[in-house]
Motif scaffolding. Structure first.
Motif, short mmCIF file in Angstrom:
data_model
loop_
_atom_site.label_atom_id
_atom_site.label_comp_id
_atom_site.label_asym_id
_atom_site.label_seq_id
_atom_site.Cartn_x
_atom_site.Cartn_y
_atom_site.Cartn_z
N THR A 78 0.92 -1.18 -0.07
CA THR A 78 -0.09 -0.11 0.05
C THR A 78 1.01 1.21 -0.04
O THR A 78 0.46 2.19 -0.93
CB THR A 78 -0.90 -0.02 1.26
OG1 THR A 78 -1.62 -1.22 1.42
CG2 THR A 78 -1.88 1.22 1.38
N SER A 82 1.60 3.58 -3.40
CA SER A 82 0.95 4.99 -3.43
C SER A 82 2.05 5.99 -3.52
O SER A 82 1.84 7.16 -4.05
CB SER A 82 0.15 5.21 -2.05
OG SER A 82 0.75 4.88 -0.95
N TYR A 85 2.68 6.52 -7.12
CA TYR A 85 1.91 7.49 -7.45
C TYR A 85 1.90 8.87 -7.24
O TYR A 85 1.60 9.86 -7.46
CB TYR A 85 0.45 7.11 -7.47
CG TYR A 85 -0.20 5.79 -8.39
CD1 TYR A 85 -0.57 6.26 -9.57
CD2 TYR A 85 -0.06 4.61 -7.87
CE1 TYR A 85 -1.01 4.98 -10.32
CE2 TYR A 85 -0.42 3.58 -8.63
CZ TYR A 85 -1.06 3.98 -9.88
OH TYR A 85 -1.44 2.78 -10.69
N GLY A 87 1.20 9.75 -4.02
CA GLY A 87 -0.09 10.15 -3.38
C GLY A 87 0.45 10.11 -1.69
O GLY A 87 1.33 9.80 -1.24
N LEU A 89 -1.55 9.27 1.96
CA LEU A 89 -2.77 8.79 2.68
C LEU A 89 -2.78 9.10 4.00
O LEU A 89 -1.89 9.30 4.72
CB LEU A 89 -2.35 7.15 2.61
CG LEU A 89 -2.26 6.69 1.10
CD1 LEU A 89 -1.99 5.11 1.51
CD2 LEU A 89 -3.53 6.78 0.37
N ALA A 102 -7.14 10.23 0.96
CA ALA A 102 -5.98 10.02 0.06
C ALA A 102 -5.79 11.62 -0.82
O ALA A 102 -6.86 11.77 -1.46
CB ALA A 102 -6.16 9.05 -1.03
N PHE A 104 -3.77 13.09 -4.09
CA PHE A 104 -2.90 12.48 -5.34
C PHE A 104 -3.28 13.37 -6.77
O PHE A 104 -4.03 14.46 -6.66
CB PHE A 104 -3.70 11.20 -5.64
CG PHE A 104 -5.30 10.88 -5.79
CD1 PHE A 104 -5.84 11.35 -6.92
CD2 PHE A 104 -5.92 10.48 -4.61
CE1 PHE A 104 -7.12 11.15 -7.06
CE2 PHE A 104 -7.10 10.44 -4.60
CZ PHE A 104 -7.81 10.79 -5.94
N ASP A 108 -5.08 9.68 -11.18
CA ASP A 108 -4.79 8.62 -10.39
C ASP A 108 -5.93 8.02 -9.56
O ASP A 108 -5.76 7.29 -8.76
CB ASP A 108 -3.59 8.92 -9.75
CG ASP A 108 -2.23 9.10 -10.37
OD1 ASP A 108 -2.50 8.79 -11.44
OD2 ASP A 108 -1.42 9.63 -9.97
N PHE A 112 -6.39 5.14 -6.22
CA PHE A 112 -6.65 5.40 -4.74
C PHE A 112 -7.99 5.27 -4.11
O PHE A 112 -8.37 4.89 -3.01
CB PHE A 112 -6.19 6.96 -4.54
CG PHE A 112 -4.85 7.28 -4.57
CD1 PHE A 112 -3.92 7.09 -3.51
CD2 PHE A 112 -4.11 7.59 -5.69
CE1 PHE A 112 -2.64 7.02 -3.55
CE2 PHE A 112 -2.78 7.85 -5.71
CZ PHE A 112 -2.02 7.53 -4.67
N LEU A 115 -7.73 1.83 -3.29
CA LEU A 115 -6.99 1.44 -2.33
C LEU A 115 -7.75 1.58 -1.04
O LEU A 115 -7.88 0.78 -0.28
CB LEU A 115 -5.87 2.43 -2.27
CG LEU A 115 -4.42 2.15 -1.39
CD1 LEU A 115 -3.42 2.35 -1.96
CD2 LEU A 115 -4.78 2.85 -0.11
#
Lengths: 424, 125
Positions: A78, A82, A85, A87, A89, A102, A104, A108, A112, A115
């Motif tokens: 995870t 991420s 990408y 991102g 979280l 999330a 981002f 994307d 997410f 996820l």
């Protein structure tokens, strides 16, 4: 010229749809705002705050279990995926909601949304992950909260004011051992479709709705855990603490939906100046001793509100003087009218509107309204504030002050005042 | 080689004829090894100094960890006395379960996944 026209049309459409509309997508409420930000964010709001918890600290543990192993990917996967990408979280807990967020880059969103929803639908809640990753964070957060006197005071005030439900602390206590089975059963009871709302910023409403519908298809649609409606009690407590500032919390509460007059009261009393280096126009700011501070605390919940003044200072004597001044100002504010009231209303309107500038403000504003299905537009909030007149304001203030106060003193309890010593 | 050592067991189990022939030998050999006479389980013999096993040991439930320590105490007492336990106290083959193996396998899998993420190359689509 064509470009100018196109941008004018775009502006027009932006003004017309100024705030999020809530759409029900297969049992899940979805709201999205797109103001053309370069990044997107999706927040899954779940009615799983500490007021719904089955055992003290379960909600806090569940919050820290977010983004751990699921049937689809491991905790490490995870994080690494991420990161690829780019991102971010995060998870946060309030008394009413658990928020999984999330942030981002645009485009994307399929990854997410998947996820977060894979945690909701297929979290594994492994015992070793709980021991290795969750417990240390839970303990550190509880420890940090208990060493901060302002947090301690507000937590104690909730426990006095609402006892159970809203009164339960958002921090786990070291005196209650929690097992992964308890977290798992709490999660399965709260992660049901009617209990989840999705708020997106910088993302198209229909895209988000489609993604949510697809990824939450396997979520349970069981009935949400029931809670009894909150009632206000009030009371007094004193907590010995050292190292922090001397703190006094003077609070009053009401039940029922949030009253706009209380935001006006908060704006009127708040000593925070609008101009740097000035003292502001609040009746409190001019008369408190140097080295002490007063903050207004307005905490609206779905069926109750806690309004209070948080007085902090380095000496107990200074705090006593400031608390006396603040209590007097609060009791006298029922008689406010004319320009003073209009100034306070304008201040309240501005802070309600400017909260919507930021991502966090949008989520907080929507969180209060999205589940009840009430009007989410800022116009309705501003209209409600405009309707507050001197008579309504004084009625609300005098009724709230008539109730039993919630009084908390944190620090050197031998020197800090009792509630009757400050005029409560 | 990982903490569990090489094993032909999965291959033998996959063939019915082979497992029918080998099973009696394995039962005989397990009893011959003598650890059951000291009250130990097979997973007590895993090399504890291996980092994977160390990590797996932290994942036992408190009950399992306690019982493991107790078995070690019994076995070292047997070692001091230079004789096995009385026959009725030998570990029954039904009790000889692999309580640590799943945890070791989890740890190995996690390490492999970490290595895979560390060494991956990103391909833009």
């Amino acid at each position: 010229m064509l470009a100018a026209r196109a941008s004018a049309a775009r502006n027009a459409s932006r003004i017309a749809r100024n705030f999020a509309t809530v759409v029900d997508t297969a049992g899940v409420k979805v709201a999205a705002v797109d103001n053309g930000q370069p990044t997107s964010a999706v927040t899954f709001l779940i009615k799983a705050g500490s007021r719904y918890e089955t055992k003290p600290g379960v909600a806090h543990a569940l919050k820290n279990f977010a983004f751990k192993s699921t049937a689809k990917r491991s905790a490490l996967g995870t994080v690494r995926e991420s990161e690829l990408y780019g991102g971010v979280l995060s998870s946060s807990l309030s008394r009413e909601h658990l928020a999984l967020t999330a942030e981002f880059l645009r485009g994307d969103e399929p990854f997410f949304v998947d996820l977060i929803s894979s945690f909701i639908t297929s979290g594994k809640y492994l015992r070793h992950e709980y021991d290795e990753y969750v417990v240390p964070v839970v303990e550190a957060e509880s420890q940090a909260a208990s060493s901060d006197s302002a947090t301690l005071a507000v937590e104690a005030a909730h426990a006095l004011a609402f006892r159970s439900g809203l009164g339960s602390s958002i921090f786990a206590s070291p005196h209650h051992a929690i097992t992964t089975e308890e977290i798992k059963s709490y999660a399965s009871s709260v992660f049901s479709k009617g209990n989840i709302a999705v708020v997106g910023t910088g993302i198209d409403q229909s895209t988000l709705a489609k993604l949510v519908e697809k990824s939450l298809a396997s979520a349970a649609s069981s009935v949400a855990p029931a809670t009894s409606p909150s009632s206000y009690f009030g009371g007094e407590t004193r907590i010995q603490s050292h190292g922090g500032l001397q703190t006094v919390f003077i609070g009053f509460g009401t039940t029922g939906p949030a009253d706009p007059a209380l935001s006006v009261l908060s704006a009127y009393l708040s000593p925070q100046p609008s101009v740097k280096w000035s003292q502001g126009l609040s009746p409190i700011s001019t008369s408190i001793p140097a080295g002490t501070s007063v903050q207004t605390v307005l905490l609206p919940y779905s069926d109750a509100t806690l309004f209070g003044l948080l007085v902090q200072g380095s000496t107990a004597q200074g705090v006593k003087e400031a608390a006396t001044v603040a209590t007097k100002a609060l009791k006298e504010s029922a008689g406010v009218k004319g320009d003073e009231l209009q100034t306070a209303i304008a201040k309240a309107k501005f802070s309600a509107a400017s909260a919507l500038d930021g991502r966090e403000g949008i989520v907080n504003t929507l969180a209060a309204k999205i589940f009840s299905g009430s009007e989410t537009s800022i116009e309705s909030t501003i209209l409600a504030l405009d309707k507050v007149d001197a008579a309504a304001f004084s009625k609300v203030v005098s009724s709230i002050v008539k109730g039993k106060p919630t009084y908390v003193a944190v620090g050197d309890i031998h020197a800090l005042p009792f509630s009757d010593e400050i005029g409560l | 080689m990982n903490a569990l050592g090489p094993s032909l067991a999965p291959y033998i189990r996959s063939s019915r004829t082979l497992s029918k022939w080998v099973k009696p030998i394995s039962v005989w050999y397990a009893n011959l090894m003598g650890y059951r006479k000291m009250g130990l389980k097979y997973d007590d013999l895993l090399i504890e100094e291996h980092p994977d096993v160390q990590r797996a040991l932290t994942r036992l439930t408190p009950r399992e960890a306690y019982e493991r320590a107790y078995r070690f105490k019994v076995a070292s007492q047997c070692s001091v006395l230079h004789k096995p336990l009385p026959k009725e106290e030998w570990l029954a083959s039904s009790e000889d379960v692999r309580y640590l193996k799943p945890h070791v396998l989890d740890v190995i899998k996690e390490n492999e996944e970490r290595a895979a993420w560390d060494e991956m190359t990103v391909q833009r689509k």
